[in-house]
Scaffold this motif. Structure first.
Motif, PDB file in Angstrom:
ATOM      1  N   PRO A  55      49.338  37.698  63.550  1.00 43.06           N
ATOM      2  CA  PRO A  55      49.349  37.439  62.308  1.00 43.06           C
ATOM      3  C   PRO A  55      49.696  38.310  61.258  1.00 43.06           C
ATOM      4  O   PRO A  55      49.614  39.409  61.564  1.00 43.06           O
ATOM      5  N   ALA A  56      50.537  38.004  60.089  1.00 42.23           N
ATOM      6  CA  ALA A  56      50.738  38.878  58.985  1.00 42.23           C
ATOM      7  C   ALA A  56      49.529  39.184  58.351  1.00 42.23           C
ATOM      8  O   ALA A  56      48.867  37.835  57.930  1.00 42.23           O
ATOM      9  N   HIS A  57      49.398  39.974  57.482  1.00 47.39           N
ATOM     10  CA  HIS A  57      48.087  40.248  56.655  1.00 47.39           C
ATOM     11  C   HIS A  57      48.680  40.640  55.309  1.00 47.39           C
ATOM     12  O   HIS A  57      49.409  41.369  55.244  1.00 47.39           O
ATOM     13  N   TYR A  58      48.494  39.812  54.194  1.00 51.43           N
ATOM     14  CA  TYR A  58      48.794  40.023  52.925  1.00 51.43           C
ATOM     15  C   TYR A  58      47.592  40.019  52.007  1.00 51.43           C
ATOM     16  O   TYR A  58      46.826  38.894  51.702  1.00 51.43           O
ATOM     17  N   ASP A  59      47.172  41.213  51.586  1.00 51.64           N
ATOM     18  CA  ASP A  59      45.932  41.403  50.804  1.00 51.64           C
ATOM     19  C   ASP A  59      46.363  41.693  49.235  1.00 51.64           C
ATOM     20  O   ASP A  59      47.109  42.488  49.084  1.00 51.64           O
ATOM     21  N   VAL A  60      45.768  41.085  48.342  1.00 55.38           N
ATOM     22  CA  VAL A  60      45.613  41.264  46.915  1.00 55.38           C
ATOM     23  C   VAL A  60      44.467  41.699  46.210  1.00 55.38           C
ATOM     24  O   VAL A  60      43.156  41.066  46.587  1.00 55.38           O
ATOM     25  N   ARG A  61      44.527  42.856  45.597  1.00 55.58           N
ATOM     26  CA  ARG A  61      43.089  43.267  44.954  1.00 55.58           C
ATOM     27  C   ARG A  61      43.090  43.721  43.624  1.00 55.58           C
ATOM     28  O   ARG A  61      44.297  44.261  43.155  1.00 55.58           O
ATOM     29  N   LEU A  62      42.470  43.021  42.901  1.00 52.66           N
ATOM     30  CA  LEU A  62      42.547  42.878  41.392  1.00 52.66           C
ATOM     31  C   LEU A  62      41.323  43.441  40.829  1.00 52.66           C
ATOM     32  O   LEU A  62      40.148  42.971  41.366  1.00 52.66           O
ATOM     33  N   THR A  63      41.313  44.296  40.048  1.00 50.94           N
ATOM     34  CA  THR A  63      40.220  44.848  39.251  1.00 50.94           C
ATOM     35  C   THR A  63      40.444  44.991  37.860  1.00 50.94           C
ATOM     36  O   THR A  63      41.276  45.283  37.351  1.00 50.94           O
ATOM     37  N   ALA A  64      39.424  44.327  37.117  1.00 48.26           N
ATOM     38  CA  ALA A  64      39.591  44.227  35.518  1.00 48.26           C
ATOM     39  C   ALA A  64      38.312  44.944  34.886  1.00 48.26           C
ATOM     40  O   ALA A  64      37.135  44.697  35.400  1.00 48.26           O
ATOM     41  N   GLY A  65      38.514  45.832  34.105  1.00 49.21           N
ATOM     42  CA  GLY A  65      37.582  46.459  33.402  1.00 49.21           C
ATOM     43  C   GLY A  65      36.813  45.677  32.208  1.00 49.21           C
ATOM     44  O   GLY A  65      37.067  44.544  31.878  1.00 49.21           O
ATOM     45  N   GLU A  66      35.953  46.247  31.467  1.00 48.87           N
ATOM     46  CA  GLU A  66      35.159  45.638  30.214  1.00 48.87           C
ATOM     47  C   GLU A  66      36.133  45.379  29.275  1.00 48.87           C
ATOM     48  O   GLU A  66      37.152  46.113  28.936  1.00 48.87           O
ATOM     49  N   HIS A  67      35.824  44.334  28.535  1.00 53.39           N
ATOM     50  CA  HIS A  67      36.859  43.612  27.642  1.00 53.39           C
ATOM     51  C   HIS A  67      38.242  43.693  27.763  1.00 53.39           C
ATOM     52  O   HIS A  67      39.213  43.736  27.037  1.00 53.39           O
ATOM     53  N   THR A  68      38.522  43.295  29.024  1.00 55.08           N
ATOM     54  CA  THR A  68      39.957  43.200  29.592  1.00 55.08           C
ATOM     55  C   THR A  68      40.121  41.964  30.200  1.00 55.08           C
ATOM     56  O   THR A  68      39.557  41.053  30.460  1.00 55.08           O
ATOM     57  N   SER A  69      41.423  41.511  29.832  1.00 58.36           N
ATOM     58  CA  SER A  69      42.144  40.172  30.190  1.00 58.36           C
ATOM     59  C   SER A  69      43.158  40.596  31.130  1.00 58.36           C
ATOM     60  O   SER A  69      43.962  41.214  30.869  1.00 58.36           O
ATOM     61  N   LEU A  70      42.801  39.702  32.294  1.00 58.51           N
ATOM     62  CA  LEU A  70      43.947  39.921  33.525  1.00 58.51           C
ATOM     63  C   LEU A  70      44.138  38.629  33.895  1.00 58.51           C
ATOM     64  O   LEU A  70      43.497  37.548  34.219  1.00 58.51           O
ATOM     65  N   ARG A  71      45.373  38.201  33.857  1.00 60.51           N
ATOM     66  CA  ARG A  71      46.207  37.147  34.531  1.00 60.51           C
ATOM     67  C   ARG A  71      47.191  37.105  35.691  1.00 60.51           C
ATOM     68  O   ARG A  71      48.224  37.761  35.615  1.00 60.51           O
ATOM     69  N   TRP A  72      46.689  36.620  36.676  1.00 60.60           N
ATOM     70  CA  TRP A  72      47.358  36.660  38.015  1.00 60.60           C
ATOM     71  C   TRP A  72      48.082  35.182  38.125  1.00 60.60           C
ATOM     72  O   TRP A  72      47.753  34.248  38.613  1.00 60.60           O
ATOM     73  N   LEU A  73      49.533  35.230  37.910  1.00 59.70           N
ATOM     74  CA  LEU A  73      50.131  33.843  37.925  1.00 59.70           C
ATOM     75  C   LEU A  73      51.428  34.073  38.611  1.00 59.70           C
ATOM     76  O   LEU A  73      52.658  34.013  38.370  1.00 59.70           O
ATOM     77  N   PRO A  74      51.324  34.316  40.042  1.00 64.28           N
ATOM     78  CA  PRO A  74      52.533  34.514  40.921  1.00 64.28           C
ATOM     79  C   PRO A  74      53.395  33.144  41.082  1.00 64.28           C
ATOM     80  O   PRO A  74      52.797  32.074  41.190  1.00 64.28           O
ATOM     81  N   GLN A  75      54.251  33.230  41.642  1.00 63.42           N
ATOM     82  CA  GLN A  75      55.195  31.848  42.307  1.00 63.42           C
ATOM     83  C   GLN A  75      54.491  31.445  43.610  1.00 63.42           C
ATOM     84  O   GLN A  75      53.736  32.185  44.044  1.00 63.42           O
ATOM     85  N   PRO A  76      54.833  30.259  44.026  1.00 65.80           N
ATOM     86  CA  PRO A  76      54.173  29.776  45.267  1.00 65.80           C
ATOM     87  C   PRO A  76      54.404  30.532  46.388  1.00 65.80           C
ATOM     88  O   PRO A  76      55.277  31.351  46.592  1.00 65.80           O
ATOM     89  N   LEU A  77      53.389  30.543  47.402  1.00 58.17           N
ATOM     90  CA  LEU A  77      53.523  30.935  48.756  1.00 58.17           C
ATOM     91  C   LEU A  77      53.968  29.816  49.643  1.00 58.17           C
ATOM     92  O   LEU A  77      53.215  28.685  49.673  1.00 58.17           O
TER      93      LEU A  77
END
Length: 221
Positions: A55-77
């Motif tokens: 298998p292939a492995h595709y890992d996404v790690r997202l970290t957001a701090g205090e009072h932070t706005s994070l939008r993760w909006l990729p195209q489809p897999l």
């Protein structure tokens, strides 16, 4: 959750030759305190059969701090026939973080069978588990295409909205019940304030419409 002129926008450009069987890919994103960041991809991610059956492995790690706005909006897999992919999202949020995460998966290209796709979404907020969900599609998974799971649909997705200022409803909301163009359910999470929309649809465009409808419903509550 809205974007404005102070939001930084980043587009990820990837090669069409990955992830192949045996590949290990990682994207690691950290948005510091009081940041506003939106991330997308230039094109769909295409999982293909590689020179090995591993298998292939595709890992996404997202970290957001205090009072932070994070939008993760990729195209489809896209899970192409013969592919074998393990995808993992690991998200760490502070107490005052805001998150909008969209995940869309197309099981097979036009007129082809789906590959094997296992996807896990693990989210912690202030160090506590908020969501730990795993889905698995394609052979050899049992019953993945049956009436209790996809019922013949080939586009699946979810949208996670976390916002400390949001007034979350107590009960789930079912969108487009009985429609041939798919349906979605919008569910509050126990350790919120958070809402999770899960959708199935016959096409990628119908899936995007469902997720957009779910988001609009959540924002106007």
């Amino acid at each position: 959750m809205r974007t404005d002129k102070n939001t930084a926008k980043v587009g990820i450009i990837g090669a069409m030759s990955a992830p192949l069987g045996g590949d290990r890919l990682t994207i690691d994103v950290t948005a510091g305190n009081r940041a506003a960041l939106e991330i997308t991809t230039a094109a769909a991610t295409l999982a293909l059969r590689g020179p090995t059956t591993a298998p292939a492995h595709y890992d996404v790690r997202l970290t957001a701090g205090e009072h932070t706005s994070l939008r993760w909006l990729p195209q489809p897999l896209i899970s192409a026939v013969g592919s074998n992919l393990r995808q993992t999202y690991t998200v760490e949020l502070a107490t005052t973080s805001r998150l909008l995460l969209r995940e869309e998966q197309l099981l097979g290209r036009a007129n082809e069978e789906a590959g094997h796709l296992v996807s896990r979404l693990l989210v912690h907020r202030a160090g506590r588990p908020l969501l730990d969900q795993q889905t698995a599609y394609g052979d050899p998974e049992p019953g993945w295409d049956g009436p209790a799971v996809l019922h013949g649909h080939r586009a699946v997705g979810q949208l996670l909205l976390v916002n400390p200022e949001m007034d979350t409803p107590r009960d789930p909301v079912l969108l487009r019940q009985g429609s041939r163009d798919g349906c979605a359910v919008l569910t509050p999470l126990a350790n919120g304030p958070a809402l999770l929309a899960t959708a199935v649809a016959p096409t990628s465009s119908a899936l995007r419409e469902l997720l957009d409808e779910a988001l609009a419903h959540a924002l106007h509550k």
